[in-house]
Design a protein around this motif. Sequence first.
Motif, PDB file in Angstrom:
ATOM      1  N   THR A 272       0.821  -1.125  -0.104  1.00  0.00           N
ATOM      2  CA  THR A 272      -0.081  -0.154  -0.109  1.00  0.00           C
ATOM      3  C   THR A 272       0.839   1.214  -0.148  1.00  0.00           C
ATOM      4  OG1 THR A 272       0.002   0.192   2.423  1.00  0.00           O
ATOM      5  CG2 THR A 272      -1.802  -1.226   1.273  1.00  0.00           C
ATOM      6  N   ARG A 283      -6.031  -2.035  -5.785  1.00  0.00           N
ATOM      7  CA  ARG A 283      -6.138  -3.210  -4.822  1.00  0.00           C
ATOM      8  C   ARG A 283      -7.350  -3.922  -5.003  1.00  0.00           C
ATOM      9  NH1 ARG A 283      -3.716   0.601  -1.312  1.00  0.00           N
ATOM     10  NH2 ARG A 283      -5.590   1.039   0.023  1.00  0.00           N
ATOM     11  N   ALA A 284      -8.671  -3.129  -5.086  1.00  0.00           N
ATOM     12  CA  ALA A 284      -9.785  -3.635  -5.116  1.00  0.00           C
ATOM     13  C   ALA A 284      -9.925  -4.449  -6.544  1.00  0.00           C
ATOM     14  CB  ALA A 284     -10.979  -2.494  -5.132  1.00  0.00           C
ATOM     15  N   ARG A 287      -8.672  -8.026  -5.935  1.00  0.00           N
ATOM     16  CA  ARG A 287      -9.378  -8.665  -5.150  1.00  0.00           C
ATOM     17  C   ARG A 287     -10.469  -9.336  -5.981  1.00  0.00           C
ATOM     18  NH1 ARG A 287     -13.983  -6.602  -3.328  1.00  0.00           N
ATOM     19  NH2 ARG A 287     -13.092  -4.589  -3.141  1.00  0.00           N
ATOM     20  N   ARG A 288     -11.096  -8.300  -6.888  1.00  0.00           N
ATOM     21  CA  ARG A 288     -12.289  -9.024  -7.726  1.00  0.00           C
ATOM     22  C   ARG A 288     -11.740  -9.993  -8.817  1.00  0.00           C
ATOM     23  NH1 ARG A 288     -14.890  -4.336 -11.279  1.00  0.00           N
ATOM     24  NH2 ARG A 288     -13.161  -4.517 -12.558  1.00  0.00           N
ATOM     25  N   ARG A 325     -16.277  -6.903   4.413  1.00  0.00           N
ATOM     26  CA  ARG A 325     -15.911  -5.540   3.851  1.00  0.00           C
ATOM     27  C   ARG A 325     -17.109  -4.744   3.883  1.00  0.00           C
ATOM     28  NH1 ARG A 325     -13.358  -9.463   0.997  1.00  0.00           N
ATOM     29  NH2 ARG A 325     -11.044  -9.390   0.770  1.00  0.00           N
ATOM     30  N   THR A 328     -15.226  -0.693   1.095  1.00  0.00           N
ATOM     31  CA  THR A 328     -13.926  -0.964   0.230  1.00  0.00           C
ATOM     32  C   THR A 328     -14.091   0.221  -1.133  1.00  0.00           C
ATOM     33  OG1 THR A 328     -14.944  -2.775  -0.860  1.00  0.00           O
ATOM     34  CG2 THR A 328     -13.482  -3.088   0.909  1.00  0.00           C
ATOM     35  N   LEU A 455      -9.969  -5.190   6.306  1.00  0.00           N
ATOM     36  CA  LEU A 455     -10.534  -5.740   4.969  1.00  0.00           C
ATOM     37  C   LEU A 455     -10.964  -4.546   4.170  1.00  0.00           C
ATOM     38  CD1 LEU A 455     -12.538  -8.835   6.185  1.00  0.00           C
ATOM     39  CD2 LEU A 455     -10.448  -8.768   4.915  1.00  0.00           C
ATOM     40  N   ASN A 456     -11.511  -3.462   4.985  1.00  0.00           N
ATOM     41  CA  ASN A 456     -11.893  -2.269   4.158  1.00  0.00           C
ATOM     42  C   ASN A 456     -10.788  -1.676   3.265  1.00  0.00           C
ATOM     43  OD1 ASN A 456     -14.380  -2.629   4.722  1.00  0.00           O
ATOM     44  ND2 ASN A 456     -14.277  -1.051   6.568  1.00  0.00           N
ATOM     45  N   THR A 457      -9.402  -1.846   3.784  1.00  0.00           N
ATOM     46  CA  THR A 457      -8.232  -1.244   2.855  1.00  0.00           C
ATOM     47  C   THR A 457      -7.847  -1.875   1.780  1.00  0.00           C
ATOM     48  OG1 THR A 457      -6.598  -2.454   4.268  1.00  0.00           O
ATOM     49  CG2 THR A 457      -7.407  -0.403   5.237  1.00  0.00           C
ATOM     50  N   ASP A 458      -8.373  -3.399   1.791  1.00  0.00           N
ATOM     51  CA  ASP A 458      -7.757  -4.369   0.560  1.00  0.00           C
ATOM     52  C   ASP A 458      -6.340  -4.500   0.833  1.00  0.00           C
ATOM     53  OD1 ASP A 458     -10.093  -5.388  -0.513  1.00  0.00           O
ATOM     54  OD2 ASP A 458     -10.543  -3.575  -1.721  1.00  0.00           O
ATOM     55  N   ILE A 461      -5.641  -9.702   0.955  1.00  0.00           N
ATOM     56  CA  ILE A 461      -6.811 -10.458   0.516  1.00  0.00           C
ATOM     57  C   ILE A 461      -6.721 -11.905   0.868  1.00  0.00           C
ATOM     58  CG2 ILE A 461      -8.021 -11.087  -1.605  1.00  0.00           C
ATOM     59  CD1 ILE A 461      -6.304  -8.782  -3.300  1.00  0.00           C
TER      60      ILE A 461
END
Length: 496
Positions: A272, A283-284, A287-288, A325, A328, A455-458, A461
């Motif tokens: 980060t 980052r999101a 994750r996706r 989350r 995010t 988890l909200n920060t990603d 994962i």
Amino acid sequence: MNLPKTLPIAAISVASSLLLTGCFSSSAPSTSEGKRIRVAMMQPPRSALSPLSDDAFKLSRWSTAETLVTLDKDGDARPALATKWRRTGDKTWTFTIRQGVEFHDGSALTSQAVVRSLNAATQAAPKPRILDGVDMKVKASGGSTVTVTTADADPLVPQRLSSPQLSILAAKAYRGKTVSPVGAGTGAFVLKKVNGTTSATLDRNADYWGGKAKAAGIDVTFVPDGAARAAALRSGDADIVEAVPVSQAALLDEGQISEVPMPRTNTLYLNTEHGPFADPALRAAARRAIDAKALVKGVYEGRADVARGLLGPALPWAAKGRDGRTKTAKAGDPGGRSITIGTFTDRAELPEVATVLQQQLRDAGFKVKLEVREYANIESDALKGKFDAFILSRATVLDSGDPAAYLHSDFAGDGSFNISQLNDKSVDTTVRKAEATAAGDARRAAILKAETAILNTDAAIPMLHERVIQGDATDVVGSAKDPRERELVTNETYVK
């Protein structure tokens, strides 16, 4: 075990098997009072078996070094080298030391000896992970009592003192620049000799305070290659094998393997601080892109659980009241950004996980390079933030039986194992609140709040929760199947 880096995997497996067989064939003979136990360990020592490092867990698994407190299956503190304790103030605890215990060199366990060992830990640089963010002072308060004082109120002092990194050793262990546990513990087995990163030899402690061991000793060989470890069990060259790779489990008899849900999460840590993943949107996007179900099915052959958070099924309470989350970032477009993912070979599944992730992230629009080494050769670079992402199999309650220490170490701004280089005020606030909350339901709820903030920060994962597969020969009796990886050979373990 020094093998040429250019050898193919098959050759490494064969070479490892030959080295393993050679080492065990030279083990000390059995005695009429019990056979010796041959153990194949996954990772070689990283710090010459210093108890102030992660090597401490080897000392614990061999029942050679012990702590004041141990933990039961629920994570509650139970007596060990301390027989009882009580909280004497918000910041003070008093521990009563077990009488009649001797170190392996014949010196007596005293309150002064306890103070010496614990002060060595508090003054170490870096500190043992269990002491992250903890200012602790220890003094003898009587011939058989020790007082522990913390700068801040700490409801988990007994659990902290259960960490193998706070083992109590004889004075001889502290005479050099490094802490040497050879012949300095109090446990059921005496560490007699360490051959670098190759092997170790332990003999029965005939005067063990907890009862004489049933086995004559332990002969340890360090074998990073998982196929070689499994082969040693199949061939009869090892009695107990740590961490059998999933790919090898099917090659063993069902009676030779035990599968235990682990408080261990396979996580992709994202940098980060700098690089592409300094952008929350990327980052999101990462994750996706990740399909954890494919990893569980393809790499782990169904012997793992898809992660719903950082804390897995080994902590049943974690699934209750979890928010997951909540805030995010929206996923952005990778746009062909280049990233480097690091991981290590010591856990056999991780390079394969990296390969699958490489393809998943490429499909999402990233350009992905992999860098894979042995853990001892990659850890420092990971901690310095030299990778954009790092795949780590991480134990979440390794130290205190409580995940707050893991959350601090890995995600607080001053955490010593902060691979994501995360520095987030919300995370720091919720983690510290969890650490300050008394044990029980309120503490568990606070821990889940901290998990949500992370988890909200990603920044990390979580992909899957592992199950440990331990290999035992069919004539092994009483080996420990410990989710926390603190016990393996005890005084009740023997070979028929």
